[in-house]
Design an enzyme around this catalytic site. Structure first.
Site, short mmCIF file in Angstrom:
data_model
loop_
_atom_site.label_atom_id
_atom_site.label_comp_id
_atom_site.label_asym_id
_atom_site.label_seq_id
_atom_site.Cartn_x
_atom_site.Cartn_y
_atom_site.Cartn_z
N GLU A 1 -62.76 51.20 4.70
CA GLU A 1 -62.19 49.85 5.04
C GLU A 1 -61.74 48.94 3.85
O GLU A 1 -61.95 49.58 2.87
CB GLU A 1 -63.17 49.34 6.00
N LYS B 1 -73.93 44.41 8.32
CA LYS B 1 -73.44 43.38 8.07
C LYS B 1 -74.39 42.53 7.48
O LYS B 1 -75.32 41.61 7.89
CB LYS B 1 -72.85 42.54 9.19
N ARG C 1 -75.70 44.51 16.80
CA ARG C 1 -75.53 44.85 15.46
C ARG C 1 -76.17 44.19 14.54
O ARG C 1 -76.59 44.65 13.53
CB ARG C 1 -73.79 44.60 15.24
C1 LIG Z 1 -67.56 41.89 10.15
C2 LIG Z 1 -66.77 42.97 9.43
C3 LIG Z 1 -65.67 43.60 10.15
C4 LIG Z 1 -65.08 43.11 11.50
O1 LIG Z 1 -66.01 43.39 12.54
P1 LIG Z 1 -65.55 42.64 13.68
O2 LIG Z 1 -67.07 42.78 14.79
O3 LIG Z 1 -64.37 43.30 14.33
O4 LIG Z 1 -65.41 41.20 13.47
C5 LIG Z 1 -65.39 44.84 9.36
N1 LIG Z 1 -65.64 45.15 8.10
C6 LIG Z 1 -66.95 44.52 7.62
C7 LIG Z 1 -67.15 44.81 6.45
C8 LIG Z 1 -67.28 43.27 8.23
O5 LIG Z 1 -68.28 42.66 7.55
#
Ligand SMILES: *Cc1c(COP(=O)(O)O)cnc(C)c1O
Length: 341
Positions: free
Chosen positions: A220, A184, A82
């Site tokens: 989300e 991210k 990722r």
């Molecule tokens: C990091 C993150 C998540 C959760 O991801 P995980 O890999 O499960 O920790 C969900 N949404 C956003 C916007 C994030 O930055």
């Protein structure tokens, strides 16, 4: 190895300096060999690309102690992949996956005294990130970068059990259809700060973001993906190109299908149908699952049958199974648990 004298059970989610961090610098088209260092401060030029144009991406994962006393991490290969996808989107040079895994290994081993003991509920949070480090004033990618990984012990996310939270439907958008919602990057968080401050002022725990194009579909929250459970016990997760592909969510879908014999569906979820679900939760590395008891959509309340006292029964089973796998109480799928020590 002697553990640090830390009150593990009362740790919050805050930064605490640990002994070592891993640093590798990118210059003249290549990453250097990298090293563990002691200095927690970064010194960069006042015009660094990250400071001017937010050219930075990050990851988040945890190291913790399993029931049989090993220090492990959970699916770090997916964090490496990722981070690579995030880096490509922001024209940041990729930090190779094998080197990423080695860096995580080194930095956790070097800070093993800060990994909370089994049963404390606390974990060692690991933060890998890359940022443009040389001076950039015309808008373009930096030429030099730093990859860094630090760790900090963090407390149990839920002190005294996971109480369902209340969230509101936000009037702000989180991500554009062809934007950066699926990577991210700090920039996705900077623009969420006003929304979260306002939500907190109004007594809500989080924001539910709708899709920016039609404002009818569930995306989300600021930092966690949604899980819904239908009244006939099926797991439903929103599908969208502008949400972050949560590793916790992908793992929970696998657990639902392969451990709990549930059906799981990744599909578009309209705001209209949310009232028909039996249970709702938010998932991410920090809390694994936060149960949602209520969603408020401009004064209209959606109260899930699971209520405001505890996690819904299906959510609880998912939570118990995934945390059981992580802690070594339940056999993990091959490759999910990376043993550090
Ligand atoms: C990091 C993150 C998540 C959760 O991801 P995980 O890999 O499960 O920790 C969900 N949404 C956003 C916007 C994030 O930055």
């Amino acid at each position: 190895m002697e553990k640090k004298n830390i009150d593990w059970a009362n740790l919050g989610f805050a930064y605490m300096k640990t002994d070592k961090r891993y640093v590798s610098n990118y210059k003249d088209g290549a990453w250097d060999e990298g090293a563990l260092i002691s200095d927690a401060n970064v010194v960069i030029n006042e015009c660094a690309g990250v400071l001017q144009y937010a050219q930075t991406v990050f990851e988040g994962l945890k190291a913790y102690t399993t029931e049989d006393g090993h220090i492990v991490t959970f699916r770090p290969d997916l964090n490496a992949e990722r981070l690579e996808a995030s880096a490509r989107r922001l024209e940041i040079p990729v930090f190779p996956k094998e080197r990423f895994l080695d860096a995580i290994h080194q930095v956790v081993e070097a800070n093993a005294a800060y990994v909370p003991p089994y049963g404390s509920g606390a974990t060692l949070y690991i933060r890998p990130y890359i940022f443009g480090s040389n001076a950039v004033i015309g808008v373009k990618p930096a030429d030099e970068y730093q990859f860094r990984v630090f760790t900090t012990p963090v407390g149990p996310y839920f002190k005294g059990g996971a109480k369902p939270i209340t969230i509101r439907v936000s009037d702000y958008d989180r991500a554009a259809p062809h934007g950066t919602g699926n990577i991210k990057a700090g920039l996705n968080y900077a623009m969420s700060l006003q929304a979260i401050v306002e939500a907190h002022e109004q007594g809500y725990d989080e924001n539910l973001y709708l899709d920016a194009a039609t404002r009818t579909k569930v995306e989300e929250t600021g930092g966690a993906n949604f899980l819904f459970v239908t009244k006939d016990g099926k797991l439903v997760t929103p599908k969208s190109n502008s949400i972050l592909p949560s590793i916790t969510r992908r793992s929970l879908v696998y657990v639902a299908q392969h451990y709990l014999g549930m059906e799981a569906e990744e599909r578009e979820v309209t705001m209209e149908e949310v009232k028909d679900f039996a249970e709702c939760g938010l998932c991410g590395t920090a809390a694994v699952i936060s149960p949602v008891g209520k969603i408020v959509d401009h004064g209209k309340e959606i109260c899930f049958p699971s209520g405001m006292e505890e996690m819904g029964p299906v959510t609880k089973k998912l939570y118990d199974t995934l945390t059981g796998i992580q802690m070594g109480r339940i056999q993990a799928p091959a490759g999910w648990i990376e043993v550090i020590l």
